[in-house]
Motif scaffolding. Sequence first.
Motif, PDB file in Angstrom:
ATOM      1  N   GLU A  31       0.967  -1.119  -0.055  1.00 31.82           N
ATOM      2  CA  GLU A  31       0.039  -0.182   0.182  1.00 31.82           C
ATOM      3  C   GLU A  31       0.568   1.400  -0.285  1.00 31.82           C
ATOM      4  O   GLU A  31       0.889   2.064   0.878  1.00 31.82           O
ATOM      5  CB  GLU A  31      -0.874  -0.177   2.025  1.00 31.82           C
ATOM      6  CG  GLU A  31      -1.660  -1.043   1.440  1.00 31.82           C
ATOM      7  CD  GLU A  31      -2.800  -0.665   0.481  1.00 31.82           C
ATOM      8  OE1 GLU A  31      -3.605   0.265  -0.179  1.00 31.82           O
ATOM      9  OE2 GLU A  31      -4.357  -2.241   0.007  1.00 31.82           O
ATOM     10  N   LEU A  34      -1.229   4.694   0.597  1.00 29.95           N
ATOM     11  CA  LEU A  34      -1.420   4.512   2.001  1.00 29.95           C
ATOM     12  C   LEU A  34      -0.051   4.914   2.734  1.00 29.95           C
ATOM     13  O   LEU A  34      -0.078   5.951   3.807  1.00 29.95           O
ATOM     14  CB  LEU A  34      -2.142   3.463   2.420  1.00 29.95           C
ATOM     15  CG  LEU A  34      -2.849   3.051   4.377  1.00 29.95           C
ATOM     16  CD1 LEU A  34      -3.061   4.445   4.983  1.00 29.95           C
ATOM     17  CD2 LEU A  34      -3.006   2.500   4.852  1.00 29.95           C
ATOM     18  N   ARG A 282      -4.006  -6.548  -2.149  1.00 28.48           N
ATOM     19  CA  ARG A 282      -3.755  -5.526  -1.314  1.00 28.48           C
ATOM     20  C   ARG A 282      -4.572  -5.548   0.672  1.00 28.48           C
ATOM     21  O   ARG A 282      -5.032  -6.132   0.683  1.00 28.48           O
ATOM     22  CB  ARG A 282      -4.404  -3.959  -1.418  1.00 28.48           C
ATOM     23  CG  ARG A 282      -4.378  -3.440  -3.523  1.00 28.48           C
ATOM     24  CD  ARG A 282      -5.031  -2.526  -3.683  1.00 28.48           C
ATOM     25  NE  ARG A 282      -5.421  -1.371  -2.453  1.00 28.48           N
ATOM     26  CZ  ARG A 282      -5.545   0.216  -3.003  1.00 28.48           C
ATOM     27  NH1 ARG A 282      -6.815  -0.344  -3.730  1.00 28.48           N
ATOM     28  NH2 ARG A 282      -5.714   0.991  -2.004  1.00 28.48           N
ATOM     29  N   ARG A 288      -7.334  -1.117   6.120  1.00 27.56           N
ATOM     30  CA  ARG A 288      -6.970   0.428   5.513  1.00 27.56           C
ATOM     31  C   ARG A 288      -7.494   1.781   5.845  1.00 27.56           C
ATOM     32  O   ARG A 288      -6.900   2.545   6.530  1.00 27.56           O
ATOM     33  CB  ARG A 288      -6.888   0.400   4.262  1.00 27.56           C
ATOM     34  CG  ARG A 288      -5.995  -0.681   2.976  1.00 27.56           C
ATOM     35  CD  ARG A 288      -6.507  -0.321   2.003  1.00 27.56           C
ATOM     36  NE  ARG A 288      -7.928  -1.476   1.203  1.00 27.56           N
ATOM     37  CZ  ARG A 288      -7.915  -1.060  -0.010  1.00 27.56           C
ATOM     38  NH1 ARG A 288      -8.488  -0.396  -0.256  1.00 27.56           N
ATOM     39  NH2 ARG A 288      -9.125  -2.242   0.091  1.00 27.56           N
ATOM     40  N   THR A 292      -5.624   4.375   8.547  1.00 30.42           N
ATOM     41  CA  THR A 292      -5.517   5.991   7.914  1.00 30.42           C
ATOM     42  C   THR A 292      -6.129   6.934   9.153  1.00 30.42           C
ATOM     43  O   THR A 292      -5.903   8.132   9.914  1.00 30.42           O
ATOM     44  CB  THR A 292      -6.560   5.818   6.777  1.00 30.42           C
ATOM     45  OG1 THR A 292      -6.156   4.973   6.062  1.00 30.42           O
ATOM     46  CG2 THR A 292      -6.890   7.002   6.784  1.00 30.42           C
TER      47      THR A 292
END
Length: 317
Positions: A31, A34, A282, A288, A292
């Motif tokens: 990622e 990210l 992913r 994710r 985040t």
Amino acid sequence: MAALFGLLLLGALLATAGPHLLTRAGWVEREPVLALLVWQCLVIAVLLCCVLSLLLAVSAALPEVRGLLFTGAPHGVEHAYGLAGAEGWGRFCAALLALGGLRTALSLAREVRAARLLRDHRHAELSHRAPELPDGIGDQPTRRERLVVLENVRPEAWSLPGPQSRLVVTTGALSRLTDRELAAVLSHERGHVRARHHWLAQGAQALAAGFPGVGVFSAFRDQVGELVELAADDRAARRHGRLTTAHAMVELNLERGVYGTCPGQQAQSPRRVDRLLVGAPRLPVLSRLRLTAAALAAPATVLLLALLPGLSALCRA
């Protein structure tokens, strides 16, 4: 003064533990976009610690500034920060932090000026040799983007950012790459331009030069250079396939000695090709989202720590 020292300690903790965790995280290559967000949040949090510490230190050193800072604040808020009577510590911290800020500002100005001069020079070199590629090769260009072909037997492709951005390929690349591979290469370079990766690289270089010896900024500079390439690789792979993108990368770098026993400066190319061929999935959406949220929590925690004495005083009032 507790808030001032707390911000300094938190900044030191983020600057030491953050890079250690990120450079060893196994999900970063899966990622890269990210990872860039997490790195930026970490750097922003460290910079917020420095800026807010500087503000509190100047307020402690100069009563006039303290009066302006707490103008209109409810009773007890100024006292909660404990800045009165700490002029000595305030002057020391303010001088140290101001020096770092000045070095960073000068470094950023130098980076921007040098990058602009180099960009203008390279644009001038291309201005008289700019035949456009035929329609249908790669994605359709926007009005502010132009495809440029240079006479050169060496297969190369790169981008020149700016108000009138250029995607440049050589005749050697045109003769070696298929249409799909050329489209993947152009998509990769277009990803750099549209994501403003040059701004990120200039900022990272300026921070590393402005704070020499501070690991978080030097690690940020080093990681940005790799992660922007991975992000651009993923953009090209999503549009034109991983195998096509990997084969195009091999063709462009085949004669540069990066796949032999003694690879040169572009030694990361084999790793990028292997990554494309492996095609690791992913991270799940929830993972994710958690990463985040954790990234955004870093600067939010800094702001909360800076406001905590004032909020506590308001709650007690």
